[in-house]
Design a protein around this motif. Sequence first.
Motif, PDB file in Angstrom:
ATOM      1  N   THR A   1      -2.547   6.805  -2.889  1.00 18.22           N
ATOM      2  CA  THR A   1      -3.362   8.005  -3.001  1.00 18.22           C
ATOM      3  C   THR A   1      -3.054   8.932  -1.829  1.00 18.22           C
ATOM      4  O   THR A   1      -2.498   8.509  -0.814  1.00 18.22           O
ATOM      5  CB  THR A   1      -4.865   7.671  -2.998  1.00 18.22           C
ATOM      6  OG1 THR A   1      -5.197   6.955  -1.804  1.00 18.22           O
ATOM      7  CG2 THR A   1      -5.237   6.809  -4.183  1.00 18.22           C
TER       8      THR A   1
ATOM      9  N   GLN B   1      -4.879  -0.341  -1.404  1.00 22.79           N
ATOM     10  CA  GLN B   1      -4.902   1.092  -1.687  1.00 22.79           C
ATOM     11  C   GLN B   1      -4.476   1.846  -0.440  1.00 22.79           C
ATOM     12  O   GLN B   1      -5.173   1.848   0.573  1.00 22.79           O
ATOM     13  CB  GLN B   1      -6.284   1.562  -2.138  1.00 22.79           C
ATOM     14  CG  GLN B   1      -6.293   3.043  -2.517  1.00 22.79           C
ATOM     15  CD  GLN B   1      -7.569   3.463  -3.231  1.00 22.79           C
ATOM     16  OE1 GLN B   1      -8.298   2.627  -3.749  1.00 22.79           O
ATOM     17  NE2 GLN B   1      -7.834   4.736  -3.267  1.00 22.79           N
TER      18      GLN B   1
ATOM     19  N   THR C   1     -12.338  10.839  -2.050  1.00 24.15           N
ATOM     20  CA  THR C   1     -11.523  10.104  -3.012  1.00 24.15           C
ATOM     21  C   THR C   1     -12.165   8.757  -3.349  1.00 24.15           C
ATOM     22  O   THR C   1     -12.247   8.364  -4.514  1.00 24.15           O
ATOM     23  CB  THR C   1     -10.103   9.890  -2.452  1.00 24.15           C
ATOM     24  OG1 THR C   1      -9.492  11.165  -2.237  1.00 24.15           O
ATOM     25  CG2 THR C   1      -9.251   9.085  -3.420  1.00 24.15           C
TER      26      THR C   1
ATOM     27  N   LEU D   1      -0.992   7.651 -12.835  1.00 19.94           N
ATOM     28  CA  LEU D   1      -2.354   8.091 -13.112  1.00 19.94           C
ATOM     29  C   LEU D   1      -2.591   9.513 -12.613  1.00 19.94           C
ATOM     30  O   LEU D   1      -3.738   9.920 -12.406  1.00 19.94           O
ATOM     31  CB  LEU D   1      -3.368   7.160 -12.450  1.00 19.94           C
ATOM     32  CG  LEU D   1      -3.590   5.786 -13.079  1.00 19.94           C
ATOM     33  CD1 LEU D   1      -4.751   5.079 -12.387  1.00 19.94           C
ATOM     34  CD2 LEU D   1      -3.868   5.891 -14.572  1.00 19.94           C
ATOM     35  N   ASP D   2      -1.505  10.259 -12.406  1.00 18.35           N
ATOM     36  CA  ASP D   2      -1.640  11.617 -11.878  1.00 18.35           C
ATOM     37  C   ASP D   2      -1.957  12.578 -13.018  1.00 18.35           C
ATOM     38  O   ASP D   2      -1.071  12.981 -13.778  1.00 18.35           O
ATOM     39  CB  ASP D   2      -0.357  12.038 -11.169  1.00 18.35           C
ATOM     40  CG  ASP D   2      -0.546  13.301 -10.338  1.00 18.35           C
ATOM     41  OD1 ASP D   2      -1.541  14.021 -10.589  1.00 18.35           O
ATOM     42  OD2 ASP D   2       0.279  13.558  -9.454  1.00 18.35           O
TER      43      ASP D   2
ATOM     44  N   LEU E   1      -8.544   6.647 -11.830  1.00 16.22           N
ATOM     45  CA  LEU E   1      -8.515   5.325 -11.215  1.00 16.22           C
ATOM     46  C   LEU E   1      -9.835   4.592 -11.432  1.00 16.22           C
ATOM     47  O   LEU E   1      -9.852   3.371 -11.610  1.00 16.22           O
ATOM     48  CB  LEU E   1      -8.230   5.457  -9.716  1.00 16.22           C
ATOM     49  CG  LEU E   1      -8.057   4.168  -8.918  1.00 16.22           C
ATOM     50  CD1 LEU E   1      -6.888   3.353  -9.447  1.00 16.22           C
ATOM     51  CD2 LEU E   1      -7.863   4.489  -7.442  1.00 16.22           C
TER      52      LEU E   1
ATOM     53  N   THR F   1      -0.863   8.095 -18.111  1.00 17.77           N
ATOM     54  CA  THR F   1      -2.131   8.459 -18.725  1.00 17.77           C
ATOM     55  C   THR F   1      -1.952   9.448 -19.861  1.00 17.77           C
ATOM     56  O   THR F   1      -2.925   9.846 -20.477  1.00 17.77           O
ATOM     57  CB  THR F   1      -3.060   9.100 -17.690  1.00 17.77           C
ATOM     58  OG1 THR F   1      -2.373  10.211 -17.106  1.00 17.77           O
ATOM     59  CG2 THR F   1      -3.431   8.110 -16.624  1.00 17.77           C
TER      60      THR F   1
ATOM     61  N   SER G   1     -13.479   7.461  -7.070  1.00 16.71           N
ATOM     62  CA  SER G   1     -12.797   6.346  -7.742  1.00 16.71           C
ATOM     63  C   SER G   1     -13.612   5.058  -7.719  1.00 16.71           C
ATOM     64  O   SER G   1     -13.432   4.190  -8.585  1.00 16.71           O
ATOM     65  CB  SER G   1     -11.450   6.079  -7.082  1.00 16.71           C
ATOM     66  OG  SER G   1     -11.614   5.547  -5.773  1.00 16.71           O
TER      67      SER G   1
ATOM     68  N   ALA H   1      -8.784  11.161  -8.809  1.00 18.02           N
ATOM     69  CA  ALA H   1      -9.139   9.754  -8.645  1.00 18.02           C
ATOM     70  C   ALA H   1     -10.061   9.253  -9.745  1.00 18.02           C
ATOM     71  O   ALA H   1     -10.294   8.049  -9.859  1.00 18.02           O
ATOM     72  CB  ALA H   1      -9.793   9.538  -7.278  1.00 18.02           C
TER      73      ALA H   1
ATOM     74  N   ILE I   1      -1.849   0.683  -4.780  1.00 18.74           N
ATOM     75  CA  ILE I   1      -2.309   1.986  -5.232  1.00 18.74           C
ATOM     76  C   ILE I   1      -1.954   3.015  -4.161  1.00 18.74           C
ATOM     77  O   ILE I   1      -2.247   2.820  -2.977  1.00 18.74           O
ATOM     78  CB  ILE I   1      -3.829   1.983  -5.465  1.00 18.74           C
ATOM     79  CG1 ILE I   1      -4.211   0.908  -6.475  1.00 18.74           C
ATOM     80  CG2 ILE I   1      -4.312   3.353  -5.934  1.00 18.74           C
ATOM     81  CD1 ILE I   1      -5.711   0.654  -6.559  1.00 18.74           C
TER      82      ILE I   1
ATOM     83  N   VAL J   1      -1.774   7.885  -7.973  1.00 17.67           N
ATOM     84  CA  VAL J   1      -3.027   8.531  -8.368  1.00 17.67           C
ATOM     85  C   VAL J   1      -2.974  10.022  -8.057  1.00 17.67           C
ATOM     86  O   VAL J   1      -2.361  10.445  -7.079  1.00 17.67           O
ATOM     87  CB  VAL J   1      -4.222   7.871  -7.640  1.00 17.67           C
ATOM     88  CG1 VAL J   1      -5.532   8.524  -8.037  1.00 17.67           C
ATOM     89  CG2 VAL J   1      -4.255   6.382  -7.947  1.00 17.67           C
TER      90      VAL J   1
END
Length: 227
Positions: free
Chosen positions: A13, A124, A148, A43-44, A110, A69, A152, A107, A11, A100
Amino acid sequence: MDWKKHHRILIITGHFGSGKTEMSINLALKLREDNEEVAVVDLDIINTYFRIRDKDDLMNEKGIRTLSTGVKARAVDIPALDPAIDAILLDKSTRVIVDVGGNPSGARALARYRPTLEETGYEQIFVINSNRPETKTPEQVIKFMEDTQATSGTQITGLFNTAHFLKHTTADDVIEGLKLAEAVSDQTGLPLLGTVCKSDLVDEVKARTNDLYILPIDLYFRDQWML
């Protein structure tokens, strides 16, 4: 230990504009070159300009699966969580990179997958760009990381330096950026896993970083007008 092999799911971030999406793309391509089955999950939900979903053709041509997403409808992205994301996270044959959104609100997407991630395990990585005004001090970075994680429900496990000045980046810029990443590592106890570096600077940076892992990158989102 090779951090890329420690967990199947990686992941990424970090703050908006830090270079996490460029890192995600280049990391996916690197893993694919190593004959891994790779999928990238976008996932942004924050950044509407630099999104992995806009590089689907590039990734798919390399044999990398992409999920996101949202679905594209004309010029508007309709937020939606693709049920295929859960399936790919559980697919033990595939390495998954999750990009993310670039702030604590981003987040939240996520958090939707936290139960699956806790089942599978994950690395992550929080990317640190010392040139972003909101993350120029260790205190700013750590506060951003804490926010964050609180949103999440997942835990950051490692750090990465992504300091850059786009096409004008020098080896000195990379080395200078490492100072902030190292300070955050010292204060949090999180390992500094590596640094990104433009491909043409790798040899110089490698000679100055005492065996730190270097991810060579090309800039896929930076058009000619973006100096």
